[in-house]
Design a protein around this motif. Sequence first.
Motif, PDB file in Angstrom:
ATOM      1  N   ILE A  21       3.158 -11.594  10.486  1.00 41.78           N
ATOM      2  CA  ILE A  21       4.495 -12.165  10.291  1.00 41.78           C
ATOM      3  C   ILE A  21       5.248 -11.422   9.190  1.00 41.78           C
ATOM      4  O   ILE A  21       6.448 -11.140   9.310  1.00 41.78           O
ATOM      5  N   LEU A  22       4.532 -11.076   8.108  1.00 42.36           N
ATOM      6  CA  LEU A  22       5.170 -10.345   7.013  1.00 42.36           C
ATOM      7  C   LEU A  22       5.655  -8.974   7.479  1.00 42.36           C
ATOM      8  O   LEU A  22       6.797  -8.575   7.200  1.00 42.36           O
ATOM      9  N   VAL A  23       4.788  -8.243   8.201  1.00 42.64           N
ATOM     10  CA  VAL A  23       5.167  -6.908   8.675  1.00 42.64           C
ATOM     11  C   VAL A  23       6.332  -6.997   9.654  1.00 42.64           C
ATOM     12  O   VAL A  23       7.271  -6.192   9.598  1.00 42.64           O
ATOM     13  N   VAL A  24       6.279  -7.978  10.557  1.00 46.04           N
ATOM     14  CA  VAL A  24       7.371  -8.147  11.527  1.00 46.04           C
ATOM     15  C   VAL A  24       8.686  -8.421  10.807  1.00 46.04           C
ATOM     16  O   VAL A  24       9.724  -7.817  11.112  1.00 46.04           O
ATOM     17  N   THR A  25       8.657  -9.317   9.826  1.00 44.12           N
ATOM     18  CA  THR A  25       9.879  -9.679   9.098  1.00 44.12           C
ATOM     19  C   THR A  25      10.480  -8.475   8.380  1.00 44.12           C
ATOM     20  O   THR A  25      11.684  -8.193   8.491  1.00 44.12           O
ATOM     21  N   VAL A  26       9.633  -7.745   7.639  1.00 45.35           N
ATOM     22  CA  VAL A  26      10.134  -6.587   6.887  1.00 45.35           C
ATOM     23  C   VAL A  26      10.607  -5.492   7.837  1.00 45.35           C
ATOM     24  O   VAL A  26      11.633  -4.839   7.603  1.00 45.35           O
ATOM     25  N   THR A  27       9.876  -5.298   8.940  1.00 45.91           N
ATOM     26  CA  THR A  27      10.265  -4.266   9.911  1.00 45.91           C
ATOM     27  C   THR A  27      11.614  -4.580  10.542  1.00 45.91           C
ATOM     28  O   THR A  27      12.474  -3.696  10.686  1.00 45.91           O
ATOM     29  N   VAL A  28      11.820  -5.837  10.917  1.00 44.80           N
ATOM     30  CA  VAL A  28      13.090  -6.233  11.543  1.00 44.80           C
ATOM     31  C   VAL A  28      14.255  -6.001  10.587  1.00 44.80           C
ATOM     32  O   VAL A  28      15.301  -5.453  10.969  1.00 44.80           O
ATOM     33  N   ILE A  29      14.080  -6.398   9.334  1.00 43.48           N
ATOM     34  CA  ILE A  29      15.159  -6.206   8.349  1.00 43.48           C
ATOM     35  C   ILE A  29      15.401  -4.717   8.109  1.00 43.48           C
ATOM     36  O   ILE A  29      16.550  -4.249   8.080  1.00 43.48           O
ATOM     37  N   ALA A  30      14.300  -3.952   7.959  1.00 42.67           N
ATOM     38  CA  ALA A  30      14.436  -2.518   7.666  1.00 42.67           C
ATOM     39  C   ALA A  30      15.015  -1.747   8.842  1.00 42.67           C
ATOM     40  O   ALA A  30      15.646  -0.695   8.660  1.00 42.67           O
ATOM     41  N   THR A  31      14.823  -2.259  10.063  1.00 42.78           N
ATOM     42  CA  THR A  31      15.353  -1.566  11.239  1.00 42.78           C
ATOM     43  C   THR A  31      16.876  -1.519  11.234  1.00 42.78           C
ATOM     44  O   THR A  31      17.490  -0.601  11.796  1.00 42.78           O
ATOM     45  N   GLU A  32      17.491  -2.486  10.583  1.00 41.70           N
ATOM     46  CA  GLU A  32      18.958  -2.498  10.512  1.00 41.70           C
ATOM     47  C   GLU A  32      19.493  -1.501   9.487  1.00 41.70           C
ATOM     48  O   GLU A  32      20.702  -1.334   9.361  1.00 41.70           O
ATOM     49  N   LEU A  33      18.584  -0.873   8.735  1.00 42.55           N
ATOM     50  CA  LEU A  33      18.978   0.208   7.825  1.00 42.55           C
ATOM     51  C   LEU A  33      18.710   1.528   8.538  1.00 42.55           C
ATOM     52  O   LEU A  33      17.619   2.088   8.467  1.00 42.55           O
ATOM     53  N   PHE A  34      19.682   2.014   9.281  1.00 42.16           N
ATOM     54  CA  PHE A  34      19.464   3.214  10.082  1.00 42.16           C
ATOM     55  C   PHE A  34      20.650   4.162   9.938  1.00 42.16           C
ATOM     56  O   PHE A  34      21.731   3.790   9.467  1.00 42.16           O
ATOM     57  N   ILE A  35      20.405   5.404  10.336  1.00 42.43           N
ATOM     58  CA  ILE A  35      21.477   6.397  10.378  1.00 42.43           C
ATOM     59  C   ILE A  35      21.568   6.951  11.795  1.00 42.43           C
ATOM     60  O   ILE A  35      20.563   7.051  12.507  1.00 42.43           O
ATOM     61  N   PRO A  41      22.289  11.542  20.065  1.00 45.35           N
ATOM     62  CA  PRO A  41      22.492  10.091  20.043  1.00 45.35           C
ATOM     63  C   PRO A  41      21.349   9.331  19.383  1.00 45.35           C
ATOM     64  O   PRO A  41      21.113   8.169  19.704  1.00 45.35           O
ATOM     65  N   PHE A  42      20.626   9.964  18.490  1.00 53.08           N
ATOM     66  CA  PHE A  42      19.412   9.354  17.953  1.00 53.08           C
ATOM     67  C   PHE A  42      19.726   8.413  16.789  1.00 53.08           C
ATOM     68  O   PHE A  42      20.641   8.660  16.003  1.00 53.08           O
ATOM     69  N   ARG A  43      18.916   7.348  16.705  1.00 50.22           N
ATOM     70  CA  ARG A  43      18.986   6.422  15.574  1.00 50.22           C
ATOM     71  C   ARG A  43      17.658   6.490  14.819  1.00 50.22           C
ATOM     72  O   ARG A  43      16.596   6.328  15.418  1.00 50.22           O
ATOM     73  N   PHE A  44      17.748   6.716  13.519  1.00 51.49           N
ATOM     74  CA  PHE A  44      16.548   6.803  12.685  1.00 51.49           C
ATOM     75  C   PHE A  44      16.618   5.689  11.641  1.00 51.49           C
ATOM     76  O   PHE A  44      17.546   5.665  10.824  1.00 51.49           O
ATOM     77  N   SER A  45      15.632   4.781  11.676  1.00 54.19           N
ATOM     78  CA  SER A  45      15.681   3.614  10.790  1.00 54.19           C
ATOM     79  C   SER A  45      14.474   3.571   9.861  1.00 54.19           C
ATOM     80  O   SER A  45      13.424   4.171  10.131  1.00 54.19           O
ATOM     81  N   ILE A  46      14.643   2.810   8.773  1.00 51.00           N
ATOM     82  CA  ILE A  46      13.547   2.588   7.825  1.00 51.00           C
ATOM     83  C   ILE A  46      12.477   1.693   8.448  1.00 51.00           C
ATOM     84  O   ILE A  46      11.329   1.679   8.013  1.00 51.00           O
ATOM     85  N   GLY A  47      12.842   0.955   9.506  1.00 49.32           N
ATOM     86  CA  GLY A  47      11.864   0.096  10.171  1.00 49.32           C
ATOM     87  C   GLY A  47      10.667   0.869  10.688  1.00 49.32           C
ATOM     88  O   GLY A  47       9.529   0.377  10.655  1.00 49.32           O
ATOM     89  N   ALA A 136       4.406  10.999  17.712  1.00 51.91           N
ATOM     90  CA  ALA A 136       4.615   9.620  18.170  1.00 51.91           C
ATOM     91  C   ALA A 136       6.035   9.154  17.880  1.00 51.91           C
ATOM     92  O   ALA A 136       6.695   8.544  18.736  1.00 51.91           O
ATOM     93  N   VAL A 137       6.527   9.443  16.673  1.00 46.65           N
ATOM     94  CA  VAL A 137       7.884   9.035  16.301  1.00 46.65           C
ATOM     95  C   VAL A 137       8.916   9.777  17.142  1.00 46.65           C
ATOM     96  O   VAL A 137       9.889   9.183  17.645  1.00 46.65           O
ATOM     97  N   ALA A 138       8.724  11.082  17.346  1.00 42.60           N
ATOM     98  CA  ALA A 138       9.692  11.884  18.099  1.00 42.60           C
ATOM     99  C   ALA A 138       9.761  11.444  19.560  1.00 42.60           C
ATOM    100  O   ALA A 138      10.859  11.277  20.122  1.00 42.60           O
ATOM    101  N   VAL A 139       8.602  11.246  20.189  1.00 43.51           N
ATOM    102  CA  VAL A 139       8.580  10.832  21.602  1.00 43.51           C
ATOM    103  C   VAL A 139       9.222   9.459  21.773  1.00 43.51           C
ATOM    104  O   VAL A 139      10.006   9.229  22.711  1.00 43.51           O
TER     105      VAL A 139
END
Length: 434
Positions: A21-35, A41-47, A136-139
């Motif tokens: 639950i902790l990892v999911v919560t932090v990941t969801v919030i961090a995913t909204e911090l993206f460039i 058309p790529f999105r790169f996030s802290i999530g 893994a991240v690139a694919v």
Amino acid sequence: MSRVRKTVSDFLLKPSNKRVILVVTVTVIATELFIVTDIGPFRFSIGTVVFVYAVLSIKNFLIIPTAFLAAVSIFLLRIGLDYFFWLPREYFTFMMAHQYSGFIYFILLSLILKMSKIKTMASGFTAPLLLSLGGAVAVSTLAEALVRVPWGEVLSFDSLIILIIMSAAQVFLVASFINISQFQKIALVDEQQRDNYEKMLILASDLYDELFYMQKSMENMENIMAKSYNLHKILKKIKLPDLSLVHEALRIAEEVHEVKKDIARILAGLEKVIGAKKERSVMNLSELLDLVVRANRNYSLSIDKKIQFNLLIEKDFEVAEVYPLLAIINNLVSNAVEAISKEGSINLKSKCRKNILCVSIYDDGIPIREEDRNLIFEPGFTTKFSPEGIPSTGIGLAYVRGLVENYRGRVFLRSIKKGKSFMVLIPIASISGV
């Protein structure tokens, strides 16, 4: 309803589920911090960084369930934000089609990490591990973009270069966070080892105290045994009519001899332990005195006293006789702590004069009366009593004097107006091993 509540409660109470639950919560919030890059058309996030860091650093991490919960949560969050804040509600179908790519991204990323057995390579940041993470991240990023936009916008040379660079940057962030956390763990372990080592030194110095007294007891028993046997011979020569006294004197000598043998075995064991420690223990004088200060600062806090410790060292050198010197200084400083009622200060100073180590211990606590100055080093003399009125053993300062004299030194009380000050003088050659 109560059964559902109990099931949810049991799920939340499990430590592994709490981590999920902790990892999911932090990941969801961090995913909204993206460039979003200008090229491609790529999105790169802290999530991504948060999720991969959790995969590598958390033992027995549930990769697939965590990724699924994170993907669903991200999808619902983005749909909600679009529906209520960003887009007209008639575009709901467009929202669904546009945002499910994030779901695809995390599911695909978790499957690749799981199938590549990334956890088995996580003992160190080797080239295969870094390449596997980057791949893994690139694919996953490429698949997420292909779901959202036409292939032609994704599969251009410039876009693929940006994809490789940004994937490498995300892996670099993961590696940095892992290294920082490992460094903190190592620092914590070092701190714990230092604390354990200091406790071992204090314990060893206490053992040295007991060893010193047991050696003196052995000498006393030797004298008692010799006197009892001499008494037996004298009584035997004078030919008393009652031989019971003759036999009793011999029996006392024999019993003392048996006790002496038992103590000799204990003494040999203690000497073996102390000797083994001594061979490995060489410490700078500054480290030894700093250890005394830290130990007695903790001691003063444990008995609710506010004491300021001041340490001054003019010259540093290696001490080979660590435990005896530690026992001497620690005894005097702990006595100073006990002499202070509630608040006060203790000054510990060391200097070297003509190959003599001079250590002074001053405290502004209860002074020693003039009539007691000549008695304080005598065995059994004490001015300390428990709250119940029971006197202490009165052997601490006698022990200190005996130990100092074993190293051809002197210890004495200096006359001052307030408090008291002890001075210890020991030849440096006798404790430095030079």
